[in-house]
Design an enzyme around this catalytic site. Structure first.
Site, PDB file in Angstrom:
ATOM      1  N   ASP A 104       0.985  -1.421   0.041  1.00 61.41           N
ATOM      2  CA  ASP A 104      -0.151  -0.245   0.028  1.00 61.41           C
ATOM      3  C   ASP A 104       0.784   1.198  -0.198  1.00 61.41           C
ATOM      4  O   ASP A 104       1.903   1.778   0.869  1.00 61.41           O
ATOM      5  CB  ASP A 104      -0.695  -0.424   0.851  1.00 61.41           C
ATOM      6  CG  ASP A 104      -1.902   0.575   0.470  1.00 61.41           C
ATOM      7  OD1 ASP A 104      -2.122   1.507   0.272  1.00 61.41           O
ATOM      8  OD2 ASP A 104      -3.326  -0.576   1.400  1.00 61.41           O
ATOM      9  N   ASP A 206      -2.845   5.056  -2.585  1.00 63.52           N
ATOM     10  CA  ASP A 206      -3.788   5.307  -1.160  1.00 63.52           C
ATOM     11  C   ASP A 206      -4.143   6.858  -2.393  1.00 63.52           C
ATOM     12  O   ASP A 206      -4.042   7.257  -3.069  1.00 63.52           O
ATOM     13  CB  ASP A 206      -3.772   5.700  -0.401  1.00 63.52           C
ATOM     14  CG  ASP A 206      -4.488   5.716   0.823  1.00 63.52           C
ATOM     15  OD1 ASP A 206      -5.166   5.022   0.985  1.00 63.52           O
ATOM     16  OD2 ASP A 206      -5.281   7.035   1.435  1.00 63.52           O
ATOM     17  N   GLU A 269      -6.263   3.207  -6.024  1.00 59.70           N
ATOM     18  CA  GLU A 269      -8.105   3.261  -5.110  1.00 59.70           C
ATOM     19  C   GLU A 269      -8.802   4.563  -6.039  1.00 59.70           C
ATOM     20  O   GLU A 269      -8.161   5.750  -5.444  1.00 59.70           O
ATOM     21  CB  GLU A 269      -7.810   3.858  -3.588  1.00 59.70           C
ATOM     22  CG  GLU A 269      -8.875   3.537  -3.371  1.00 59.70           C
ATOM     23  CD  GLU A 269      -9.148   4.549  -1.402  1.00 59.70           C
ATOM     24  OE1 GLU A 269     -10.028   3.464  -0.860  1.00 59.70           O
ATOM     25  OE2 GLU A 269      -8.071   5.070  -1.040  1.00 59.70           O
ATOM     26  N   HIS A 330     -11.363  -3.230   3.798  1.00 59.54           N
ATOM     27  CA  HIS A 330     -10.857  -1.897   5.272  1.00 59.54           C
ATOM     28  C   HIS A 330     -11.815  -1.182   5.646  1.00 59.54           C
ATOM     29  O   HIS A 330     -12.353  -0.593   6.315  1.00 59.54           O
ATOM     30  CB  HIS A 330      -9.846  -2.286   5.418  1.00 59.54           C
ATOM     31  CG  HIS A 330      -9.103  -1.041   4.167  1.00 59.54           C
ATOM     32  ND1 HIS A 330      -8.948  -1.225   3.107  1.00 59.54           N
ATOM     33  CD2 HIS A 330      -8.493   0.146   4.807  1.00 59.54           C
ATOM     34  CE1 HIS A 330      -8.407  -0.415   2.662  1.00 59.54           C
ATOM     35  NE2 HIS A 330      -7.907   0.677   3.700  1.00 59.54           N
ATOM     36  N   ASP A 331     -12.395  -0.712   4.069  1.00 61.26           N
ATOM     37  CA  ASP A 331     -12.858   0.508   4.583  1.00 61.26           C
ATOM     38  C   ASP A 331     -14.628   0.114   4.535  1.00 61.26           C
ATOM     39  O   ASP A 331     -15.171   1.279   5.001  1.00 61.26           O
ATOM     40  CB  ASP A 331     -12.661   1.711   3.167  1.00 61.26           C
ATOM     41  CG  ASP A 331     -10.975   1.968   3.887  1.00 61.26           C
ATOM     42  OD1 ASP A 331     -10.850   1.619   4.365  1.00 61.26           O
ATOM     43  OD2 ASP A 331     -10.527   2.056   2.297  1.00 61.26           O
TER      44      ASP A 331
END
Ligand code: GLC
Length: 533
Positions: A104, A206, A269, A330-331
């Protein structure tokens, strides 16, 4: 090497990605928080499952205001997770099992504790001042414009000492870097090279669409569709604070840093509507190899809506742009929580048989559900700022066995386990013919066996039944038909005459290998894969 020239079977096209949230995968040192050695210990499981790459959420030194998405050193490992040696070992062990490792990369903002920011805030004329985004107060002393933080409240914080506001799209502990500054770009390219040299196979970048903001810092327009239960950020359309045209140069530059290293992947993302999302492949397919497609998360769970989505996405892709699909991360609320367990099995089939690279979220393969978090155990800062929007329920520990703390740790984990951890765990489910874990593993196995599933073409098959979505994947004379029942009624479906179909897989155990004649009876919430023979 841009996306255009790589082989259709480059690993990130034919393969599958498995996201590990490192705090919650496996604790190896008894502190209740997962770590790198824990992940290494579980690589055999990941390989057994049958995925091709592991994407690990941030592991860099961080004050953990946003659990690692606030980076204090881009070239290190937080002691919570281990050391650089542990990281090197993880990469070596993963590669030994033919697994790729994706890191990430969090370039939009650093932590407030990053030395760059300490320098930048030291004075207005510090050499690093322009590494971040500073503006004078508005005439009334307030923030320079109406931009909001994604976690609620203004996106600007006044630095009392120097009398200017700095911009943060997320927490005030996450100041945005100024990507218009070539020195920032150069430093970040060095960061990419640092990890590429250590052998990582790519990056998930990200909030990549945030990197460049409007040069004039114009106010965002109001969003006429805003509803009061939505997070405050939705009050305005993010027209000027993100998705600016200049961002593509920045991404293309990043892609060029990866190019000399061969078939490494750049994943972006991006939460944007479809027509904007596909722009992130770049004008010449020279930007993100895979702009993450979250549309399955956002589309109502109905056969017709999902069928339209797939058609629209296929049509929107630029020529040569490789599709991808994501069901959870994870969001976002867990897939089992969103649509229930029977339909989560349909979702697994969909994810792993649509055309494009699938990304699985750890725990979805055992049907992990929303875990409710008692108020005194809330961790996510977003939940504190805007109750009800927190992401802890989808970040709970992986459940490995029926031992203490589900084999995740030897002490109480940082977030609670699910109430059914004694039965919902890898050990219980791995040999059960009807478990969702077995379903995931068989689907992943079929993708390896059949090029039609991994790289083949796609066509929708209209069956005229509202609750059923059907399509075919085909390649080199092999056709696989996928039929998914989104509803709770059984359906009798005629199969074309003169063709033989063999059940490759059904979401109900024990159907594989059956040769069908005449009609197919599709049970409620059943999905099947049929091989044309
Ligand atoms: C991304 C991450 C999310 C994080 C945010 C800020 O959306 O996925 O977890 O909070 O960026 O870095």
């Amino acid at each position: 090497m841009s996306g255009t020239v790589c082989s259709p079977t480059v690993w990130w096209r034919s393969g599958t990605v498995y996201q590990v949230y490192p705090r919650s995968f496996q604790d190896s040192n008894g502190d209740g928080i997962g770590d790198l050695r824990g992940i290494t210990r579980r690589l055999d499981y990941i390989a057994w499952l049958g995925v091709d790459a592991v994407w690990i959420s941030p592991i860099y030194p961080s004050p953990m205001a946003d659990f690692g998405y606030d980076v204090a050193d881009y070239c290190g490992i937080d002691p919570i997770f281990g050391t650089l040696d542990d990281f090197d070992e993880l990469v070596a062990e993963a590669h030994r099992r033919r697994l790729k490792v994706i890191l990430d990369f969090v370039p939009n903002h650093s932590s407030i504790a990053h030395p760059w920011f300490t320098e930048a805030r030291a004075s207005r004329n510090n050499a690093r001042r322009d590494w971040y985004i500073w503006r004078d107060p508005a005439p009334d002393g307030g923030p320079p414009n109406n931009w909001l933080s994604n976690f609620g409240g203004p996106a600007w914080t006044l630095d009392e000492a120097t009398g200017q506001y700095y911009y943060h799209a997320f927490l005030r502990e996450q100041p945005d870097l100024n990507w218009r500054n070539p020195a920032v770009r150069a430093a970040m390219h060095d960061v990419l090279r640092f990890w590429l040299e250590r052998g990582v196979d790519g990056f998930r970048v990200d909030v990549i669409w945030h990197l460049i903001k409007d040069e004039g810092f114009r106010d965002n327009p109001e969003n006429p569709d805003f509803l009061p239960h939505q997070p405050e950020i939705n009050r305005f359309a993010q027209v000027y604070s993100a998705d600016r045209p200049e961002v593509f140069d920045v991404i293309a530059e990043m892609r060029r840093v990866l190019a000399p290293y061969g078939d490494r992947v750049l994943i972006g993302e991006i939460y944007l509507p479809m027509e904007r999302l596909v722009a992130y492949y770049g004008p010449d397919l020279d930007c993100a190899d895979l702009p993450f497609n979250f549309q399955l998360i956002q589309t109502p769970w109905r056969a017709d809506a999902v069928a339209d989505l797939v058609e629209n996405y296929e049509a929107a892709l630029p020529p040569g742009g490789w599709p991808n699909w994501v069901l959870g991360n994870h969001d976002q609320p867990r897939i089992a929580a969103r649509i229930g367990l029977p339909q989560a099995r349909i979702a697994a089939i969909l994810l792993l048989t649509l055309r494009g690279t699938p990304t699985l979220y750890y725990g979805d393969e055992i049907g992990l559900d929303h875990v409710s978090i008692p108020p005194d155990r809330v961790q996510d800062p977003w939940e504190r700022n805007e109750p009800g929007h927190g992401r802890d329920p989808e970040r709970t520990p992986m459940q490995w066995d029926d031992g203490p703390y589900a084999g995740f740790s030897t002490v109480e984990p940082w977030l609670p386990l699910s109430a059914d951890a004694v039965s919902r765990n890898v050990e219980e489910m791995r040999d059960a013919a009807d478990s969702i874990l077995t379903l995931y593993r068989r689907l992943l196995g079929l993708r390896r066996e059949h090029a039609s599933l991994s790289v083949g073409s796609y066509r929708t098959v209209p069956l005229g039944v509202d609750e059923v979505f059907a399509y075919e994947r085909f390649e080199d004379g092999t056709t696989i038909r996928v039929i998914l029942n989104f509803g709770e009624a059984a359906h009798r479906l005629p199969l074309p005459e003169g063709t033989g179909w063999t059940v490759l897989l059904s979401s109900r155990a024990g159907q594989a290998g059956t040769r069908l004649r005449g009609d197919l009876v599709l049970e409620p919430s059943e999905g099947v894969l049929l091989l044309l023979s």
